[in-house]
Design a protein around this motif. Sequence first.
Motif, short mmCIF file in Angstrom:
data_model
loop_
_atom_site.label_atom_id
_atom_site.label_comp_id
_atom_site.label_asym_id
_atom_site.label_seq_id
_atom_site.Cartn_x
_atom_site.Cartn_y
_atom_site.Cartn_z
N GLN A 5 0.83 -1.20 0.00
CA GLN A 5 0.00 0.00 0.00
C GLN A 5 0.87 1.25 0.00
O GLN A 5 0.59 2.21 -0.72
CB GLN A 5 -0.94 0.01 1.20
N TYR A 6 1.93 1.24 0.77
CA TYR A 6 2.81 2.42 0.81
C TYR A 6 3.50 2.63 -0.54
O TYR A 6 3.73 3.78 -0.93
CB TYR A 6 3.83 2.31 1.95
N ILE A 9 1.23 4.70 -2.46
CA ILE A 9 1.27 6.07 -1.93
C ILE A 9 2.50 6.79 -2.46
O ILE A 9 2.42 7.95 -2.86
CB ILE A 9 1.21 6.04 -0.39
N SER A 12 1.94 7.84 -6.04
CA SER A 12 1.09 9.02 -6.07
C SER A 12 1.87 10.27 -5.64
O SER A 12 1.78 11.33 -6.26
CB SER A 12 -0.12 8.82 -5.15
N ARG A 13 2.64 10.14 -4.56
CA ARG A 13 3.44 11.27 -4.07
C ARG A 13 4.46 11.71 -5.11
O ARG A 13 4.68 12.90 -5.33
CB ARG A 13 4.15 10.91 -2.78
N VAL A 125 -1.52 8.34 6.34
CA VAL A 125 -1.70 8.29 4.88
C VAL A 125 -2.88 9.16 4.45
O VAL A 125 -2.78 9.94 3.50
CB VAL A 125 -1.87 6.83 4.43
N THR A 126 -4.00 9.05 5.15
CA THR A 126 -5.16 9.87 4.77
C THR A 126 -4.87 11.35 5.03
O THR A 126 -5.33 12.21 4.28
CB THR A 126 -6.44 9.43 5.48
N GLU A 128 -1.95 12.73 4.58
CA GLU A 128 -1.17 13.15 3.41
C GLU A 128 -2.09 13.45 2.23
O GLU A 128 -1.92 14.47 1.55
CB GLU A 128 -0.15 12.08 3.02
N PHE A 129 -3.04 12.58 1.99
CA PHE A 129 -3.92 12.77 0.83
C PHE A 129 -4.83 13.99 1.00
O PHE A 129 -5.13 14.68 0.02
CB PHE A 129 -4.72 11.50 0.54
N LYS A 132 -2.58 16.76 0.12
CA LYS A 132 -2.27 16.71 -1.31
C LYS A 132 -3.38 17.41 -2.09
O LYS A 132 -3.12 18.17 -3.03
CB LYS A 132 -2.11 15.26 -1.78
N ILE A 151 -4.24 7.24 -6.70
CA ILE A 151 -3.60 5.92 -6.73
C ILE A 151 -3.85 5.23 -8.08
O ILE A 151 -2.95 4.71 -8.71
CB ILE A 151 -4.10 5.04 -5.57
#
Length: 153
Positions: A5-6, A9, A12-13, A125-126, A128-129, A132, A151
């Motif tokens: 999952q990372y 991420i 996406s990052r 993570v959420t 960060e999004f 973003k 993603i």
Amino acid sequence: MLKEQYDFILSSRNTLLDYIRGISEQDFLTNNSSFGRGSIRNLLVHICQTYCAWIGERALGNEQEFLPFENYQTLQDCQTYFSQANEYIGLFIEKFKGNELQEMELHRNEEILKVNPLQLFTHVVTHEFHHKGQIMSLSRHLGYVPVDADIIR
């Protein structure tokens, strides 16, 4: 599973960071009070600070020094900070592998929180999004056309 999952991420990052390379240095630092932390730079630093506080400090026990936003003047400075966050995530994933649902106690300010590693991972993570999205909106206000950094794109 968290490692995979990372990786999504990070992809996406990296799309976001590639997009930010096309933003002028002045716009990168331009403050807009409608966007939480104020500038693209500040939002990136805040994302890193959150990873380092929750994962690095609280979950892994690594004391952190949180420098002012002004200590990060370029995208490269922010990417270096993201490298630290990535290192903490790698250590976190390894430490809690197989125990992602086991409750643990974390200290925040004067309180003790009971969470599990999956919740903690999901939280950062959420977060960060969320920011973003603010970066994309802020860049649009500055005259740029945001890219798709979801993603699945």
